[in-house]
Scaffold this motif. Structure first.
Motif: not given
Length: 154
Positions: A22-24, A85-88, A97-99, A117-119
């Motif tokens: 799911t994260e991918v 950084i993380n995925i929820e 949230n990611y660089w 960044e965040s999305a």
């Protein structure tokens, strides 16, 4: 008792694999958006976002058309790198949230540009699409040395 343990272990392993899968899937529209930006493919950029997409770009509110307007052919090749950084995930909505690092190279000079960044990603008709992004450009030295960037594969 042994069967119960094996059943619980199997459920745990399936749950971990499902979560990783799911994260991918959730990160895929972000990955595809930046590949489209690098390749200056405007229609591919549009295909990664919802109809109501909003980008909060360094204090400005942009639509996908605003973003497309600054993406044009250049003598620089753009290579993207990410560090998640993380995925929820919560049902059909996910927060990522990611660089983000882009290297711009024209064989004479090279420069890295980094954003935090965040999305918000939303599942629409079975597809994960970007609903909203927030992007803050940073000085390269503002990134912790613990951040490990992975080069984009697309």
């Amino acid at each position: 008792m042994y069967r119960i343990f094996l059943t619980l272990l199997l459920q745990f392993v399936v749950s971990i694999n499902s979560q990783a899968s799911t994260e991918v899937e959730v990160f895929e529209p972000i990955d595809k958006l930046f590949a489209a930006i690098s390749n200056v493919k405007h229609q591919d950029m549009r295909a990664t976002v919802t109809e109501s997409f909003v980008l909060l770009e360094d204090g400005e509110v942009w639509t996908i058309e605003d973003l497309i307007s600054v993406v044009s052919p250049s003598e620089y090749a753009r290579t993207n790198f990410f560090s998640i950084i993380n995925i929820e995930t919560m049902n059909d909505i996910a927060l990522v949230n990611y660089w983000n690092k882009a290297n711009f190279d024209n064989k004479k000079s090279s420069e890295d540009v980094i954003w935090l960044e965040s999305a918000v990603i939303k599942k629409v008709n079975g597809m994960w699409l970007i609903l909203q992004m927030h992007s803050t450009r940073l000085e390269p030295n503002a990134v912790s040395e613990n951040v490990v960037f992975t080069q984009q594969k697309i």
